[in-house]
Design an enzyme around this catalytic site. Sequence first.
Site, PDB file in Angstrom:
ATOM      1  N   THR A   6       0.830  -1.208   0.000  1.00  7.34           N
ATOM      2  CA  THR A   6       0.000   0.000   0.000  1.00  7.34           C
ATOM      3  C   THR A   6       0.866   1.260   0.000  1.00  7.34           C
ATOM      4  O   THR A   6       0.532   2.254  -0.645  1.00  7.34           O
ATOM      5  CB  THR A   6      -0.952   0.023   1.206  1.00  7.34           C
ATOM      6  OG1 THR A   6      -0.198   0.065   2.428  1.00  7.34           O
ATOM      7  CG2 THR A   6      -1.832  -1.210   1.220  1.00  7.34           C
ATOM      8  N   TYR A   7       1.966   1.220   0.709  1.00  8.08           N
ATOM      9  CA  TYR A   7       2.909   2.341   0.747  1.00  8.08           C
ATOM     10  C   TYR A   7       3.543   2.536  -0.622  1.00  8.08           C
ATOM     11  O   TYR A   7       3.603   3.652  -1.155  1.00  8.08           O
ATOM     12  CB  TYR A   7       3.965   2.069   1.809  1.00  8.08           C
ATOM     13  CG  TYR A   7       4.987   3.154   2.025  1.00  8.08           C
ATOM     14  CD1 TYR A   7       4.619   4.373   2.586  1.00  8.08           C
ATOM     15  CD2 TYR A   7       6.331   2.941   1.715  1.00  8.08           C
ATOM     16  CE1 TYR A   7       5.575   5.366   2.808  1.00  8.08           C
ATOM     17  CE2 TYR A   7       7.281   3.924   1.944  1.00  8.08           C
ATOM     18  CZ  TYR A   7       6.904   5.128   2.490  1.00  8.08           C
ATOM     19  OH  TYR A   7       7.846   6.107   2.713  1.00  8.08           O
ATOM     20  N   ALA A   8       4.021   1.445  -1.212  1.00  6.96           N
ATOM     21  CA  ALA A   8       4.668   1.511  -2.514  1.00  6.96           C
ATOM     22  C   ALA A   8       3.715   2.045  -3.576  1.00  6.96           C
ATOM     23  O   ALA A   8       4.097   2.866  -4.421  1.00  6.96           O
ATOM     24  CB  ALA A   8       5.186   0.124  -2.910  1.00  6.96           C
TER      25      ALA A   8
END
Length: 251
Positions: free
Chosen positions: A153-155
């Site tokens: 999700t961060y990427a």
Amino acid sequence: MSKLQGKIAIITGGASGIGKGMAMAYVKEGATVVIVDLNEEFGMQSIKELQAYAPESIFIQANLAEREKLAGIIDQVISKFGKLDILVNNAHASRIKTIEEATQEDFDLSFNTGFYPTFYLMQAALPHLKETQGKIINFASSAGINGDATQVTYAAAKEAIRAITRVAANEFGPFGINVNLIAPIANSPGMQAWAEENPEYYQAVLSKIPLRRLGELESDIGRVAVFLASSDSDYISGQTIMVDGGATKLR
């Protein structure tokens, strides 16, 4: 030291970590800094430190996930200072999850605190940055560039930020506005806590950094942020600057 003398800068997530490191570097170069952060306790502590160098610097407590209030942050700064020269979109929250584990709630957290605030603050700041031919600094991550496991999700949000930053560089360039990205590896409090919990993994990460150390918040990350906010970088736009000790080499 006066590379940013008289400049007004907004730094989201500026109460601690990388954001605070950049804020300290900015005020020492003559800027007045507005730190925007959810954590009121850290914000009040940090603004006192900044005001020792730049007395007019202020703290705005805000939840960046409240999308309808983002334009008001820009309005508040313009009302007080009359202009905006630098916008630094640093704040971001996410959870460590694999693709198999990630939920819609996890994606919402990452995009609502990272991607959407970056987009809407750029949009709201644009008319004012046109007037000052200002600078925008957004934040990317090697997690997105390299596709780090457990960082889905961060990427995803970081790569979305990279995409709109490149679009902004093309659209805002004719107005004299530079838009760039920093992708850091930093010796932040969060990294320190993670290193204590995962010492073997931390040493493995460190061994892959050619300079064999993490970046210092003010002297490493902050100085690059000063460069990108100053006239020294006037002919650089749309670029991802890896401030990671050589860990990732872009092609």
